[in-house]
Design a protein around this motif. Structure first.
Motif, mmCIF file in Angstrom:
data_model
loop_
_atom_site.group_PDB
_atom_site.id
_atom_site.type_symbol
_atom_site.label_atom_id
_atom_site.label_comp_id
_atom_site.label_asym_id
_atom_site.label_seq_id
_atom_site.Cartn_x
_atom_site.Cartn_y
_atom_site.Cartn_z
ATOM 1 N N LEU A 1 0.830 -1.205 0.000
ATOM 2 C CA LEU A 1 0.000 0.000 0.000
ATOM 3 C C LEU A 1 0.866 1.257 0.000
ATOM 4 N N GLY A 2 2.050 1.149 0.603
ATOM 5 C CA GLY A 2 2.970 2.287 0.582
ATOM 6 C C GLY A 2 3.380 2.657 -0.830
ATOM 7 N N CYS A 3 3.493 1.646 -1.697
ATOM 8 C CA CYS A 3 3.837 1.900 -3.096
ATOM 9 C C CYS A 3 2.725 2.653 -3.830
ATOM 10 N N ILE A 4 1.539 2.633 -3.269
ATOM 11 C CA ILE A 4 0.405 3.355 -3.871
ATOM 12 C C ILE A 4 0.241 4.729 -3.224
ATOM 13 N N PHE A 5 0.240 4.751 -1.885
ATOM 14 C CA PHE A 5 -0.091 5.996 -1.188
ATOM 15 C C PHE A 5 1.068 6.987 -1.148
ATOM 16 N N CYS A 6 2.305 6.521 -1.088
ATOM 17 C CA CYS A 6 3.424 7.464 -1.070
ATOM 18 C C CYS A 6 3.503 8.286 -2.360
ATOM 19 N N PRO A 7 3.338 7.673 -3.552
ATOM 20 C CA PRO A 7 3.287 8.505 -4.766
ATOM 21 C C PRO A 7 2.117 9.482 -4.760
ATOM 22 N N LEU A 8 0.972 9.070 -4.201
ATOM 23 C CA LEU A 8 -0.166 9.987 -4.120
ATOM 24 C C LEU A 8 0.162 11.182 -3.225
ATOM 25 N N ILE A 9 0.825 10.896 -2.111
ATOM 26 C CA ILE A 9 1.226 11.981 -1.207
ATOM 27 C C ILE A 9 2.225 12.894 -1.906
ATOM 28 N N LEU A 10 3.178 12.291 -2.613
ATOM 29 C CA LEU A 10 4.200 13.080 -3.306
ATOM 30 C C LEU A 10 3.574 14.008 -4.349
ATOM 31 N N VAL A 11 2.643 13.479 -5.121
ATOM 32 C CA VAL A 11 1.985 14.276 -6.155
ATOM 33 C C VAL A 11 1.173 15.411 -5.537
ATOM 34 N N SER A 12 0.593 15.171 -4.370
ATOM 35 C CA SER A 12 -0.267 16.178 -3.737
ATOM 36 C C SER A 12 0.502 17.271 -3.014
ATOM 37 N N MET A 13 1.794 17.052 -2.731
ATOM 38 C CA MET A 13 2.536 17.979 -1.874
ATOM 39 C C MET A 13 2.580 19.425 -2.388
ATOM 40 N N PRO A 14 2.811 19.671 -3.689
ATOM 41 C CA PRO A 14 2.816 21.079 -4.141
ATOM 42 C C PRO A 14 1.497 21.793 -3.829
ATOM 43 N N PHE A 15 0.375 21.101 -4.050
ATOM 44 C CA PHE A 15 -0.937 21.678 -3.753
ATOM 45 C C PHE A 15 -1.098 21.896 -2.250
ATOM 46 N N VAL A 16 -0.690 20.897 -1.457
ATOM 47 C CA VAL A 16 -0.839 20.970 -0.004
ATOM 48 C C VAL A 16 0.000 22.108 0.575
ATOM 49 N N LEU A 17 1.247 22.211 0.137
ATOM 50 C CA LEU A 17 2.143 23.241 0.674
ATOM 51 C C LEU A 17 1.695 24.648 0.292
ATOM 52 N N LYS A 18 0.971 24.751 -0.812
ATOM 53 C CA LYS A 18 0.471 26.052 -1.236
ATOM 54 C C LYS A 18 -0.810 26.428 -0.509
ATOM 55 N N ARG A 19 -1.728 25.474 -0.363
ATOM 56 C CA ARG A 19 -3.053 25.759 0.190
ATOM 57 C C ARG A 19 -3.173 25.513 1.691
ATOM 58 N N ASP A 20 -2.413 24.548 2.213
ATOM 59 C CA ASP A 20 -2.593 24.156 3.617
ATOM 60 C C ASP A 20 -1.244 23.748 4.224
ATOM 61 N N PRO A 21 -0.269 24.655 4.240
ATOM 62 C CA PRO A 21 1.087 24.273 4.657
ATOM 63 C C PRO A 21 1.226 23.896 6.129
ATOM 64 N N GLN A 22 0.321 24.381 6.984
ATOM 65 C CA GLN A 22 0.429 24.104 8.417
ATOM 66 C C GLN A 22 -0.225 22.782 8.804
ATOM 67 N N ARG A 23 -1.487 22.611 8.454
ATOM 68 C CA ARG A 23 -2.231 21.429 8.907
ATOM 69 C C ARG A 23 -2.048 20.227 7.978
ATOM 70 N N ARG A 24 -1.938 20.468 6.683
ATOM 71 C CA ARG A 24 -1.729 19.390 5.703
ATOM 72 C C ARG A 24 -2.796 18.298 5.827
#
Length: 297
Positions: free
Chosen positions: A63-86
């Motif tokens: 499952l890590g092979c699935i969810f870690c890429p999803l987290i990686l892809v989402s990081m630019p959006f997360v750091l821009k919109r919700d950098p504190q709470r994520r």
């Protein structure tokens, strides 16, 4: 000689029926014993526990092979919109945890009405029996950050994901790390991020609740002016005891009891020792009687 009327028989008076409250207490006590660590397990339980534990690890990595890429892809959006709470990263990690344990045991949550609103920061405090406490707690429908020992961040995939979500790592024997974690945690609370802490500081070997060694949660709540949410976790020690990493069959699975929050105002008003005792007693009240050991004087 005239016989004694049945209604006045001493024997009948001695067998008076228990009250509804007594029956409920007895029923609850018997219900909770199902979550206790058994003294003996069925023959071959150790072999089954090894197979289940290995299966859990393989599924964790898969499952890590699935969810870690999803987290990686989402990081630019997360750091821009919700950098504190994520919160989106937290959401992905919660789904990962749910899928991971689904084949092995169930998690039931009681007291969801006691959860603070989604945008309100608080500190969750719970008893600690097993590594499965972490995966079980991730079933809560809220975003939060664990304050966890630094070694957890070394687990493949898991540590990487926790860093992306900005969970807090603590080096237990490092005073500098302790001070830094305290400051960082207060800042997170003030920014609206909830925290999750196991105040016993380590896992109970036999399920009996330990003294609260990690009392930083109470100082954090006072400094950040946030509520404390006591929580009782049942059944994880039966599944994976602290003394080993085998995953046994767990009978009724895991039950999480969310108790009534201690408001920020109550936290501010209470004396330090009284607050610690109140939280500990509240958590212990949800445990089987044999696990409700009082702290040392």
């Amino acid at each position: 000689a005239a016989s004694m009327p049945p209604s006045t028989s001493p024997w009948r008076r001695a067998r008076a029926r228990p009250t509804a409250a007594e029956r409920a207490a007895t029923s609850d006590s018997k219900e909770l014993t199902k979550f206790m660590i058994p003294e003996k397990r069925f023959p071959g339980a150790g072999v089954v526990g090894i197979v289940r534990a290995l299966s859990l690890f393989v599924l964790l990595m898969g499952l890590g092979c699935i969810f870690c890429p999803l987290i990686l892809v989402s990081m630019p959006f997360v750091l821009k919109r919700d950098p504190q709470r994520r919160t989106f990263v937290d959401f992905l990690i919660r789904q990962w945890a749910k899928l991971l344990i689904f084949p092995f045991f169930s998690v039931k949550i009681e007291g969801l009405e006691n959860l603070p609103p989604p945008g309100e920061a608080c500190i969750y405090v719970a008893n600690h029996q097993s590594f499965m406490d972490i995966l079980s707690a991730l079933h809560l429908p809220r975003s939060f950050k664990f304050i966890s020992k630094d070694s957890i961040f070394k687990i493949p995939f898991v540590g990487w994901a926790m860093r992306r979500a900005d969970h807090v790592g603590l080096k237990r024997d490092d005073r500098k790390s302790q001070v830094e974690v305290f400051r960082k945690s207060i800042k997170k609370l003030q920014d609206g991020t909830s925290l999750f802490i196991f105040p016993e500081g380590t896992r109970s070997q036999d399920g009996v609740m330990l003294d609260f060694k990690a009392k930083g949660a109470f100082g954090m709540a006072r400094r950040a002016k946030t509520a404390l949410v006591p929580m009782t976790i049942l059944g994880t020690g039966r599944l994976m005891p602290a003394k080993d990493y085998l995953l046994y069959f767990g009978g009724p699975g895991v039950r999480i009891i969310l108790h009534k929050p201690i408001s920020a105002e109550e936290v501010q008003a209470a004396e330090d020792d009284a607050l610690v005792e109140q939280v500990r007693d509240t958590i212990a009240a949800g445990l089987p009687e044999g696990y409700q050991s009082k702290p040392a004087a």
